[in-house]
Design a protein around this motif. Structure first.
Motif, short mmCIF file in Angstrom:
data_model
loop_
_atom_site.label_atom_id
_atom_site.label_comp_id
_atom_site.label_asym_id
_atom_site.label_seq_id
_atom_site.Cartn_x
_atom_site.Cartn_y
_atom_site.Cartn_z
N ARG A 1 0.01 5.64 0.22
CA ARG A 1 -1.01 6.92 0.24
C ARG A 1 -0.26 7.98 -0.53
O ARG A 1 0.88 8.69 0.26
CB ARG A 1 -1.36 7.29 1.63
CG ARG A 1 -2.64 8.42 1.81
CD ARG A 1 -3.07 8.52 2.93
NE ARG A 1 -2.57 9.56 3.77
CZ ARG A 1 -2.98 10.23 4.83
NH1 ARG A 1 -4.20 9.99 5.11
NH2 ARG A 1 -2.36 11.05 5.68
N ASN B 1 -4.15 0.40 -2.21
CA ASN B 1 -3.93 -1.01 -1.45
C ASN B 1 -4.12 -1.86 -2.70
O ASN B 1 -4.48 -1.65 -3.70
CB ASN B 1 -5.10 -1.11 -0.45
CG ASN B 1 -5.27 -0.12 0.58
OD1 ASN B 1 -4.28 0.55 0.94
ND2 ASN B 1 -6.41 -0.05 1.17
N GLN C 1 -5.58 6.66 -1.45
CA GLN C 1 -5.00 5.56 -0.51
C GLN C 1 -4.97 4.30 -1.65
O GLN C 1 -6.00 4.07 -2.10
CB GLN C 1 -5.90 5.25 0.35
CG GLN C 1 -5.70 4.08 1.18
CD GLN C 1 -4.29 4.15 1.94
OE1 GLN C 1 -3.85 5.09 2.58
NE2 GLN C 1 -3.40 3.21 1.90
N TYR D 1 -6.37 13.00 -1.23
CA TYR D 1 -5.43 11.80 -0.83
C TYR D 1 -5.82 10.98 -1.80
O TYR D 1 -6.96 10.79 -2.46
CB TYR D 1 -5.47 11.27 0.72
CG TYR D 1 -5.40 12.24 1.71
CD1 TYR D 1 -6.25 13.35 2.25
CD2 TYR D 1 -3.98 12.50 2.14
CE1 TYR D 1 -5.91 14.11 3.31
CE2 TYR D 1 -3.64 13.33 3.08
CZ TYR D 1 -4.71 14.22 3.66
OH TYR D 1 -4.34 15.02 4.49
N SER E 1 -0.51 11.98 -1.35
CA SER E 1 -0.99 13.39 -0.93
C SER E 1 -0.86 14.55 -2.01
O SER E 1 0.02 14.33 -2.61
CB SER E 1 -0.43 13.71 0.50
OG SER E 1 -0.45 12.87 1.48
N SER F 1 0.73 -1.00 0.02
CA SER F 1 -0.13 0.05 -0.15
C SER F 1 0.66 1.38 0.13
O SER F 1 1.91 1.27 0.51
CB SER F 1 -0.81 -0.03 1.32
OG SER F 1 -1.85 -1.23 1.45
#
Length: 131
Positions: free
Chosen positions: A19, A84, A82, A80, A21, A17
């Protein structure tokens, strides 16, 4: 003018994963719908996800649906992504973009997934997924 700066990219193994920004400065961030796109060498910029100015409406490319989540914090002027269950085919430079639009991003899907409809772009952040 809106200035966008992406961060959070890097190298990750498949299944991992990250993330991303995207921080915004300049004009009122909440006046803009936001999108994430990605691009690999020799290919056109590809739509990944979009979010409305309020954060209520979101939309995703089929290739990332169920694995990626877009969100925003208007108090922090940040959007953001995210990511996964990353796959090697997710390897790309990821860009955030801002579009002056106050409606539903789902209702405007045909334009929200068009890079030409966005007003401002960040410089991009590299995401590399190893197998």
């Amino acid at each position: 003018q809106v200035q966008l700066v992406e961060s959070g990219g890097g190298l990750v193994q498949a299944g991992g994963s990250l993330r991303l920004s995207c921080g915004a400065s300049g004009r009122a961030f909440s006046n803009y719908a936001m999108g994430w796109f990605r691009q690999t060498p020799g290919k056109e910029r590809e739509f990944v996800a979009a979010i409305s100015w309020s954060g209520i409406s979101t939309d995703y490319a089929d290739s990332v649906k169920g694995r990626f989540t877009i969100s925003r914090d208007n108090a922090k002027n940040t959007v953001y992504l995210q990511m996964n269950s990353l796959k090697p085919e997710d390897t790309a430079i990821y860009y955030c973009a801002a579009r002056s639009y106050l409606g539903s991003v789902v209702a405007a899907r045909n334009s929200m997934n068009n890079p030409a409809r966005y007003d401002y772009w960040g410089q991009g952040t590299q995401v590399t997924v190893s197998s």
